[in-house]
Design an enzyme around this catalytic site. Structure first.
Site, PDB file in Angstrom:
ATOM      1  N   GLY A 463      -2.174   0.713   6.148  1.00  0.00           N
ATOM      2  CA  GLY A 463      -3.310   1.161   7.002  1.00  0.00           C
ATOM      3  C   GLY A 463      -3.577   2.665   5.957  1.00  0.00           C
ATOM      4  N   THR A 464      -4.435   2.635   5.037  1.00  0.00           N
ATOM      5  CA  THR A 464      -4.467   3.650   3.981  1.00  0.00           C
ATOM      6  C   THR A 464      -5.737   4.201   3.857  1.00  0.00           C
ATOM      7  OG1 THR A 464      -2.481   2.585   2.983  1.00  0.00           O
ATOM      8  CG2 THR A 464      -3.633   4.154   1.632  1.00  0.00           C
ATOM      9  N   THR A 465      -6.264   5.336   3.223  1.00  0.00           N
ATOM     10  CA  THR A 465      -7.362   5.905   2.585  1.00  0.00           C
ATOM     11  C   THR A 465      -6.927   6.505   1.573  1.00  0.00           C
ATOM     12  OG1 THR A 465      -9.332   7.242   3.254  1.00  0.00           O
ATOM     13  CG2 THR A 465      -7.322   8.048   4.049  1.00  0.00           C
ATOM     14  N   GLN A 481      -3.239   8.612   1.849  1.00  0.00           N
ATOM     15  CA  GLN A 481      -2.871   8.844   3.060  1.00  0.00           C
ATOM     16  C   GLN A 481      -2.712   7.588   4.256  1.00  0.00           C
ATOM     17  OE1 GLN A 481      -5.858  11.808   4.999  1.00  0.00           O
ATOM     18  NE2 GLN A 481      -4.191  13.512   4.853  1.00  0.00           N
ATOM     19  N   ALA A 546      -7.071   1.595  -0.624  1.00  0.00           N
ATOM     20  CA  ALA A 546      -6.516   1.181   0.676  1.00  0.00           C
ATOM     21  C   ALA A 546      -6.283  -0.288   0.841  1.00  0.00           C
ATOM     22  CB  ALA A 546      -7.645   1.564   1.795  1.00  0.00           C
TER      23      ALA A 546
END
Length: 661
Positions: A463-465, A481, A546
């Protein structure tokens, strides 16, 4: 525009009016800002009227009545200004102001690609910021315009993402930062979340068994948040701006409102049942605690703004040792969470040496353990044992190779027996990659037992950005993140305004011999792999992605597109993907049916043994297309030095540049 850390109330009001005009109204996927040789252009699209705004006064995170009036003023500004539509049902065509390479599929020769895959490039000589949010990218670009460097801008963008993309980032998350200095120095800053000292694997295993899809989303899933420590460390040691200055754009967005982009709204809509776990969180995202807001809704986040103001005034110690830490501690104790103030006090960001290697003559610098850089290099090393010509061709064998190489690395990265430092050494060993490459055969897919006899240990933080930044001096930052799953633990401390991570899910709770076994102060292994690629010792490509455990295969598809196929970055990001991973189910291929990936080729892969593929047809729903990652990247032209920022349209990414000097 510059952001001052000390202002009178009158000056602050005046400045924020300007900031609001700059940050409101996200660009649609058709809109492009081009800053080339001192010129800027914007296609504003069709006029629109905002019909909704967050009723800040009636909720538990309410603003004082005066601030509620400010929200209304912002609404009126938006109405009068006739800003462009934020969320069309389907992405529109790119604007004509784009650079020739990325202006449209027709102009670049890719007429067989759907417009949903085509990025909105930004070109500039003065710096570029690319992230998953248009407002956050503009926040970073404003810091570049105010004289900040790439680290200043990346940190400002990350804080702004905590406001505008709160389901994957924010103060409750973890952050990895990869920095390349124009003089050639590189470093990695590890802002991992750690296991709290009170965490109990037996309790967590019971919770896992009872949880929906086996994924825990409550107070017990929360690890010690490391993002603020990493961002503050990077800024203090490698930035030029104060913490208050880089927090100012995020505070303005939280105070005066922002729109969520289309993919984020789709995620809220599709996962709203998890948002309802806690009344306070439901109030942050939902209309009347139950329904999703429409695309014109203007979100205000006054609690988060106040939390960020406290950090701006008192520094990160307020979060890790001060009153915020006390509030977190009390909330965790009330709800049987494991996190305590003692855990916060002991957290430190760690500076690490990046992993370095080469691919097709380019130097690859990527994030070490606990990141996914080792897995990235293993896939690239496997690909490099095959002729580059094989990866240039639009062929079935090329797709087969990309999927199988990613599949092998996916299994190797989850080795349940090897200690993690040794595992990274193995993943980055070219001799190991050569052995693994010999397994690949093009008449059929490998059987699971042919890849490994071990049972994978599939526990990773997901679950990334992604944020990618290059400044006008040639410094570069790739920053990733994660909150764990979307919306993290789905809980927040009332009054603080940010979600907590769910990264304790990244651990094994039953096998003490597993390298991923839950133990105090252990960091979760993640797939985040912020990466910077050099050509002739100068930055060429800055990227990350992501996409949960599809992060690394997604990045490889872009890197190979540039290095093997000679594509410009827009075409490499737009190219339809054939990757390997999971999405709350068994591992399988994920295939976008577009361009060279025809239904016939997908059927041929199925016949070769790649069963149960996730096949995406176009036009696609936002929730479906987001499964194929969000690779936000910057390309630095080695001949001219011009910067091209290319956001991934699959996650409504956006690029921004400072005004020309």
């Amino acid at each position: 525009m510059p952001y001052s850390s000390v202002q009178t109330k009158a000056a602050l009001r005046q400045q924020r009016a300007i900031v609001t005009a700059g940050f409101l109204g996200p660009l649609t996927p058709c809109q492009v800002v081009v800053a080339r040789d001192g010129r800027a252009a914007r296609d504003l699209g069709e006029p629109r009227v905002r019909q909704e705004y967050h009723d800040c006064e009636r909720t538990s995170m309410s603003l004082p009545s005066a601030r509620s009036s400010v929200c209304l003023v912002v609404l009126l500004i938006a109405v009068v200004g006739c800003v462009s539509p934020a969320f069309p049902a389907e992405p529109a065509r790119p604007a004509s102001e784009a650079s020739a390479a990325c202006a449209s599929p027709e102009r670049s020769g890719h007429t067989d690609l759907p417009y949903q895959l085509w990025p909105a490039e930004v070109v500039s000589a003065d710096g570029i910021v690319v992230s998953g949010s248009e407002q956050a990218s503009k926040a970073g670009a404003a810091v570049l315009e105010a004289g900040g460097n790439a680290v200043d801008a990346a940190v400002a963008t990350a804080f702004a993402l905590g406001v505008t993309e709160p389901m994957t980032s924010g103060l409750g998350s973890e952050t990895f930062i990869l920095i390349y200095n124009a003089d050639g120095r590189t470093l990695a800053i590890d802002g991992s979340c750690y296991v709290p000292r009170l965490a109990r694997p037996d309790e967590l295993q019971t919770a896992r068994v009872a949880a929906d899809r086996g994924y825990i989303q409550d107070y017990k899933s929360i690890a010690v948040p490391g993002s603020l420590a990493a961002l503050a460390y990077a800024l203090e040691r490698h930035g030029t701006k104060s913490l208050a200055e880089v927090l100012a754009p995020a505070i303005d967005l939280a105070d005066f409102g922002y729109n969520l982009n289309a993919s984020t709204l789709a995620e809220i809509d599709g996962l709203s049942r998890f948002v309802r776990h806690q009344e306070y969180v439901a109030n942050l995202f939902l209309n009347g605690f139950t329904d999703t807001w429409g695309p014109g809704h203007l979100f205000c986040a006054s609690d988060l703004a106040n939390t960020l103001r406290r950090i701006a005034e008192f520094g990160p110690d307020e979060f890790y040792r001060g009153r915020i830490a006390d509030e977190i501690d009390a909330d965790m104790e009330r709800h049987d969470g494991y996190l305590r103030k003692a855990d916060l006090v002991s957290l430190r960001a760690v500076e690490r040496q990046p992993i370095r290697d080469t691919y097709r003559g380019l130097e690859v610098i990527t994030f070490p353990y606990p990141g996914g850089g080792g897995s990235l290099l293993e896939i690239l090393h496997i690909l490099e044992t095959f002729p580059s010509k094989l990866l240039q061709e639009a062929s079935l064998d090329r797709l087969h190779l990309l999927i199988e190489a990613a599949r092998i690395a996916w299994v190797d990265n989850q080795n349940s027996r090897m200690p993690l430092p040794l595992l990274e050494h193995q993943l980055t060993d070219r001799r190991w990659a050569a052995q693994r490459a010999k397994l690949i055969r093009f008449d059929r897919a490998l059987l699971p037992g042919e890849i490994s006899g071990d049972v994978p240990d599939p526990y990773l933080a997901v679950g990334t950005t992604q944020v990618s930044v290059v400044d006008r001096w040639g410094n570069a930052v790739a920053l990733s993140q994660t909150l764990g799953g979307f919306f993290g633990a789905t809980v927040a401390t009332p009054g603080l305004g940010f979600l907590y991570n769910s990264n304790l899910n990244a651990f094994n709770y039953t096998n003490p011999l597993s390298p991923n076994y839950l133990a105090p102060r252990r960091a979760p292994t993640t797939v985040m792999a912020p990466t910077i690629i050099l050509k002739d010792r100068k930055a060429l490509l800055v990227l990350g992605s992501a996409g949960s455990d599809r992060v690394v295969p997604t990045m490889v598809s872009v890197i190979s597109g540039v290095a093997d196929r000679g594509l410009d970055l827009c075409a490499a990001v737009a190219a339809p993907r054939a990757i390997w991973g999971t999405n709350w189910g068994a591992p399988r291929p994920f295939i976008e049916l577009a361009g060279e990936i025809t239904p016939e080729r997908a059927q041929a892969l199925e016949k070769r043994g790649f069963q149960g593929s996730y096949l995406l047809e176009f036009p696609a729903r936002w929730m479906d297309i987001s499964a194929f990652g969000g690779t936000n990247a910057v390309f630095i032209d080695p001949r001219t030095g011009m910067l091209a920022g290319v956001p991934d349209p699959r996650r409504s990414g956006a690029a921004a540049a400072p005004s020309a000097r």
